[in-house]
Design an enzyme around this catalytic site. Sequence first.
Site, mmCIF file in Angstrom:
data_model
loop_
_atom_site.group_PDB
_atom_site.id
_atom_site.type_symbol
_atom_site.label_atom_id
_atom_site.label_comp_id
_atom_site.label_asym_id
_atom_site.label_seq_id
_atom_site.Cartn_x
_atom_site.Cartn_y
_atom_site.Cartn_z
ATOM 1 N N ASP A 1 -16.317 -3.223 5.046
ATOM 2 C CA ASP A 1 -15.798 -3.261 3.666
ATOM 3 C C ASP A 1 -16.548 -2.319 2.742
ATOM 4 O O ASP A 1 -16.002 -1.872 1.735
ATOM 5 C CB ASP A 1 -15.853 -4.691 3.125
ATOM 6 N N LYS B 1 -16.957 -8.819 7.091
ATOM 7 C CA LYS B 1 -16.664 -10.256 7.039
ATOM 8 C C LYS B 1 -17.868 -11.089 7.473
ATOM 9 O O LYS B 1 -18.572 -10.749 8.434
ATOM 10 C CB LYS B 1 -15.448 -10.536 7.936
ATOM 11 N N ARG C 1 -11.423 -8.137 -6.348
ATOM 12 C CA ARG C 1 -12.373 -8.440 -5.264
ATOM 13 C C ARG C 1 -13.527 -7.428 -5.359
ATOM 14 O O ARG C 1 -13.281 -6.228 -5.453
ATOM 15 C CB ARG C 1 -11.683 -8.350 -3.893
ATOM 16 N N GLY D 1 -8.039 -6.787 3.523
ATOM 17 C CA GLY D 1 -8.582 -5.715 4.358
ATOM 18 C C GLY D 1 -8.872 -4.527 3.447
ATOM 19 O O GLY D 1 -8.052 -4.192 2.582
HETATM 20 O O1 MRU Z 1 -11.533 -10.959 3.328
HETATM 21 P P1 MRU Z 1 -10.759 -9.928 4.091
HETATM 22 O O2 MRU Z 1 -9.767 -10.499 5.036
HETATM 23 O O3 MRU Z 1 -10.162 -8.869 3.178
HETATM 24 O O4 MRU Z 1 -11.874 -9.202 4.955
HETATM 25 C C1 MRU Z 1 -11.542 -8.099 5.742
HETATM 26 C C2 MRU Z 1 -12.638 -7.598 6.585
HETATM 27 O O5 MRU Z 1 -13.750 -8.044 6.515
HETATM 28 C C3 MRU Z 1 -12.320 -6.435 7.482
HETATM 29 O O6 MRU Z 1 -13.125 -6.469 8.623
HETATM 30 C C4 MRU Z 1 -12.620 -5.138 6.731
HETATM 31 O O7 MRU Z 1 -11.935 -5.107 5.515
HETATM 32 C C5 MRU Z 1 -12.282 -3.954 7.508
HETATM 33 S S1 MRU Z 1 -10.564 -3.629 7.502
HETATM 34 C C6 MRU Z 1 -10.199 -2.255 8.369
#
Ligand code: MRU
Length: 374
Positions: free
Chosen positions: A262, A273, A115, A49
Site C-alpha cells: 500500500d 495488509k 483512507r 486495493g
Molecule cells: O484494505 P484493503 O483491502 O484495501 O487492503 C489491500 C491490500 O493490503 C493490498 O495488499 C494492497 O493494496 C496491494 S493491492 C495491489
Amino acid sequence: MSVFIDTVDYIHGRVRIIDQTLLPGKDIRLDLDCVEDVADAIRSLKVRGAPAIGIAAAYGVLLELENILAEGDAGGKGFIFDRATGFDPERVKGLDVDLCGARLIAAIEKLALTRPTAVNLFQALDIMRRAVESEERCPEVYCGRIAGDAFHIHEEEIEVERRIGLNGARLISDGMTILTHCNAGGLATAGLGTALSVIYSASDQGKKVKVFADETRPLLQGARLTAYELEKNGIDTTIICDSAAHSVIASGKVDIVITGADRIAANGDTANKIGTFGLASTCDRFDIPFLVAAPLSTFDMATRSGEEIVIEERSGTELTHFHGIRIVPEGVRTYNPAFDVTPSDLISGIITEKSVIRAPYGENIRLLFFSPGQ
Ligand code: MRU
C-alpha cells in the site's frame, strides 16, 4: 489467458465499480453518480486495493467535472466524457473554469480523507490537483487535461501490472507453491493485479503453480476475493486461516511468499495488509523468499522510513461482528489496525514494472527514481 476483471471504470458519465463487499456471493456493478458516493465506496471498501482506489479517486474528480457541466446543460444531452471517444469540445465551451476549479479542489479534498495508508490514492489525487490548478483558462483545454489525466492513470496501470507480472514470473519455476496475503489481484487494481499478476503470468507461461491464500481477517479479502479470482483463472488454490500461514511455511510447503503493498517508503519499508510483517518474519526464520510486488506509484519518496507511514485504524465492529452477528462480548475494547509495516531487511525483492529491486533498498530505489535514463 488470464481473466480480466473490470474492477473500476468510467462508463456513461459514471464511476462504475464492482461492489467488493458482496463478493463472492454477488457480482454486482454499482454506477456511482456523485463524488460523495465515490468517497463512501472507497471508505467502505466497496472498491479497495491501493491502485484501484487511486483510479476510483481520479475518476471521482472527473465525475465532479461531469456533474458541474451537466448542471449547465439544460438540453440534457447525456454524458460528456468517454474513455474510448474522448469528448465533444462544444459541450464544455461555456464552463466557468475558476468556479469549476474551486469545486474540483473540494472534491479532491473529500476524496483524500477516505483512507490514509495507500499512497496511490494521494499520487492520483496529486496528478488531478495539478490538472485542476493549471493556469489554463480555455475550457476545452482545461477539461481535456482533467479527463486525459484520469483516463491515463487508469490505462497506464493496466500496462504497468502486465509488466510487473512478466518481471515477477522470472522468479517463479514450474511446480512452485506461492503463499499470498490479502488481495493483490485484479480486484485491487485495474488490470491483472500485482502479486497475482506474477502468478497469472507464470501460469500463462505454462508453469504449474499452487497457491496458499491467507483468508485475511477481519474482512476476508483473501478468502472472498483472492480465492474468487484465482479460481476464475484456474489456479490451484488452498485457503488457510491467517494463523496457519506460519506453520505452513515452517513445514516446507511454501517456496515463495508474494504480497502487494500500500505504501513503500524511500528505504524500502513496506506497508501492506495487517499480518504481512508476521509472514515476512516467518520467511526470514525459515529462509523462504519474501517478495513484494508493486507499481512505482506505490513508492512514496517523501516518506523516509516505515515509521512515518500512517496506518489506518478501522472500526472495531469489523472485529466484534461477523456477518452482522456479534461475536465478541459487549463492552470489550477493540484495536483494528488495517495495515502493518514490514522492515525492508525482511524483504528479498520488490517486483516493479521496471525491474526487481534488491537490497540495499535506499540506494537502489533512489537509483531507479532519480537516475537519468531510468
Ligand atoms: O484494505 P484493503 O483491502 O484495501 O487492503 C489491500 C491490500 O493490503 C493490498 O495488499 C494492497 O493494496 C496491494 S493491492 C495491489
